[in-house]
Design a protein around this motif. Structure first.
Motif, PDB file in Angstrom:
ATOM      1  N   ASN A   5       0.812  -1.227   0.000  1.00  0.00           N
ATOM      2  CA  ASN A   5       0.000   0.000   0.000  1.00  0.00           C
ATOM      3  C   ASN A   5       0.840   1.270   0.000  1.00  0.00           C
ATOM      4  OD1 ASN A   5       1.037   0.075   2.590  1.00  0.00           O
ATOM      5  ND2 ASN A   5      -0.914  -0.354   3.607  1.00  0.00           N
ATOM      6  N   ALA A 180      -5.981   6.673  -5.661  1.00  0.00           N
ATOM      7  CA  ALA A 180      -6.776   6.793  -4.437  1.00  0.00           C
ATOM      8  C   ALA A 180      -5.867   6.733  -3.211  1.00  0.00           C
ATOM      9  CB  ALA A 180      -7.820   5.674  -4.363  1.00  0.00           C
ATOM     10  N   PHE A 181      -6.288   7.465  -2.163  1.00  0.00           N
ATOM     11  CA  PHE A 181      -5.561   7.486  -0.892  1.00  0.00           C
ATOM     12  C   PHE A 181      -6.561   7.298   0.244  1.00  0.00           C
ATOM     13  CE2 PHE A 181      -3.218   9.954  -3.957  1.00  0.00           C
ATOM     14  CZ  PHE A 181      -1.909   9.522  -3.800  1.00  0.00           C
ATOM     15  N   HIS A 182      -6.168   6.509   1.237  1.00  0.00           N
ATOM     16  CA  HIS A 182      -7.058   6.136   2.341  1.00  0.00           C
ATOM     17  C   HIS A 182      -7.020   7.163   3.461  1.00  0.00           C
ATOM     18  CE1 HIS A 182      -8.183   3.469   5.869  1.00  0.00           C
ATOM     19  NE2 HIS A 182      -9.203   3.322   5.050  1.00  0.00           N
ATOM     20  N   GLU A 183      -8.183   7.529   3.956  1.00  0.00           N
ATOM     21  CA  GLU A 183      -8.259   8.494   5.056  1.00  0.00           C
ATOM     22  C   GLU A 183      -7.630   7.919   6.320  1.00  0.00           C
ATOM     23  OE1 GLU A 183     -11.619  11.299   7.285  1.00  0.00           O
ATOM     24  OE2 GLU A 183     -12.196   9.328   6.519  1.00  0.00           O
ATOM     25  N   THR A 186      -3.209   7.477   4.746  1.00  0.00           N
ATOM     26  CA  THR A 186      -2.797   7.854   3.383  1.00  0.00           C
ATOM     27  C   THR A 186      -2.314   6.668   2.555  1.00  0.00           C
ATOM     28  OG1 THR A 186      -0.499   8.488   3.923  1.00  0.00           O
ATOM     29  CG2 THR A 186      -2.181  10.203   4.120  1.00  0.00           C
ATOM     30  N   LEU A 212      -9.493  -1.796  -3.629  1.00  0.00           N
ATOM     31  CA  LEU A 212      -9.119  -0.971  -2.489  1.00  0.00           C
ATOM     32  C   LEU A 212      -9.037  -1.883  -1.266  1.00  0.00           C
ATOM     33  CD1 LEU A 212     -11.435   2.034  -3.362  1.00  0.00           C
ATOM     34  CD2 LEU A 212      -8.966   1.860  -3.712  1.00  0.00           C
ATOM     35  N   ASN A 217     -13.005   5.545   4.190  1.00  0.00           N
ATOM     36  CA  ASN A 217     -13.080   6.571   3.155  1.00  0.00           C
ATOM     37  C   ASN A 217     -11.789   6.637   2.353  1.00  0.00           C
ATOM     38  OD1 ASN A 217     -15.718   7.557   3.683  1.00  0.00           O
ATOM     39  ND2 ASN A 217     -14.940   8.747   5.418  1.00  0.00           N
ATOM     40  N   TRP A 218     -11.957   6.708   1.051  1.00  0.00           N
ATOM     41  CA  TRP A 218     -10.832   6.883   0.137  1.00  0.00           C
ATOM     42  C   TRP A 218     -11.065   8.158  -0.667  1.00  0.00           C
ATOM     43  CZ3 TRP A 218      -6.582   3.557  -0.722  1.00  0.00           C
ATOM     44  CH2 TRP A 218      -6.595   2.364   0.039  1.00  0.00           C
ATOM     45  N   ARG A 219     -10.013   8.930  -0.872  1.00  0.00           N
ATOM     46  CA  ARG A 219     -10.092  10.120  -1.705  1.00  0.00           C
ATOM     47  C   ARG A 219      -9.561   9.753  -3.087  1.00  0.00           C
ATOM     48  NH1 ARG A 219     -13.304  14.463  -1.962  1.00  0.00           N
ATOM     49  NH2 ARG A 219     -12.212  16.411  -2.477  1.00  0.00           N
ATOM     50  N   THR A 236     -14.746  11.721  -2.681  1.00  0.00           N
ATOM     51  CA  THR A 236     -14.592  10.757  -1.589  1.00  0.00           C
ATOM     52  C   THR A 236     -15.471   9.541  -1.845  1.00  0.00           C
ATOM     53  OG1 THR A 236     -14.157  12.550  -0.023  1.00  0.00           O
ATOM     54  CG2 THR A 236     -14.754  10.415   0.910  1.00  0.00           C
TER      55      THR A 236
END
Length: 240
Positions: A5, A180-183, A186, A212, A217-219, A236
């Motif tokens: 990741n 995508a980046f995970h809240e 990151t 994912l 939440n992923w941005r 999001t």
């Protein structure tokens, strides 16, 4: 698919190295780094991935300030990523690459290091989950229910003024690039496009393989090009 990741600076003997741990606030900055292999020597042979030998990403801890850069490499294996102005706070710098020689030849890696931008840092709340985002007069709509740890197809549709957009230009050997980046941590994910580039123009519908790994939440950052201009839409996505 990339190994891991991205939340480490080393994997399978490959290491992301660099001396830049602090970067100036509010102005352009050059971030320098290198990749060393299992033998401890700088790697200089990299395979092309979506037309580039290195993809570099900068993201602030609150998932703002996204930058996607294609750095340049010197003969000694030192890469330089020219960053736009950075806001104060903690940033994570990701390097995505595939060695073209050695033990890791053909393996896609994503490694990262953190850097601090001094100054008064204020956290920006993550926008609520949504299926549509607007950028530069375009509307981007995402369809597909992603589940953590499972690969699902995802469809992205681009419209403008309610009309389908069919003049998407090829960008990085596809019609759109999705990251995508995970809240919270990151964590990184690159959603691979499955729509083939078969002409100078594409759209309005694009497909991706979405995997994912973690719930939450992923941005998502979708980059596409029209009329020679690159657009970046962000939204999001909540993953169950």
């Amino acid at each position: 698919m990339a190994v891991g990741n991205g939340l480490t600076d080393n994997k399978d003997g490959y290491r992301l190295t660099g001396k830049d741990t602090t970067l100036a606030s509010g102005k352009q900055a050059a971030y320098r780094f290198a990749v060393t292999g299992p033998d401890g020597k700088p790697v200089t042979a990299f395979a092309l991935d979506q037309t580039e030998r290195m993809h570099f990403y900068a993201i602030r801890s609150d998932l703002t300030g996204f930058q996607h850069i294609h750095p340049t490499m010197a003969a000694d294996g030192t890469w330089t990523a020219d960053l736009d102005a950075l806001a104060p706070g903690s940033w994570r710098m990701f390097a995505s690459f595939t060695p073209d020689s050695g033990a890791g030849k053909g393996t896609a890696f994503v490694l990262s290091r953190t850097a601090t931008v001094p100054g008064a840092a204020s956290k920006t709340p993550l926008p609520a989950a949504a299926k549509t985002a607007d950028v530069d007069g375009y509307a981007v709509t995402v369809k597909g229910e992603a589940m953590a740890g499972m690969e699902h197809p995802m469809t992205v549709t681009v419209t403008k003024g309610g009309n389908p957009v069919t003049d998407l230009q090829p960008y990085l050997d596809t019609y759109a690039h999705l990251t995508a980046f995970h809240e919270g941590d990151t964590a990184f994910a690159h959603l691979h496009p499955t729509t083939k580039v078969d002409s100078n123009y594409g759209g309005p519908e694009l497909t991706f393989n979405a995997e994912l790994p973690t719930a939450g939440n992923w941005r998502l950052f979708l980059q596409f090009q029209t009329g020679g201009k690159l657009h970046t839409a962000a939204l999001t996505l909540n993953v169950g």
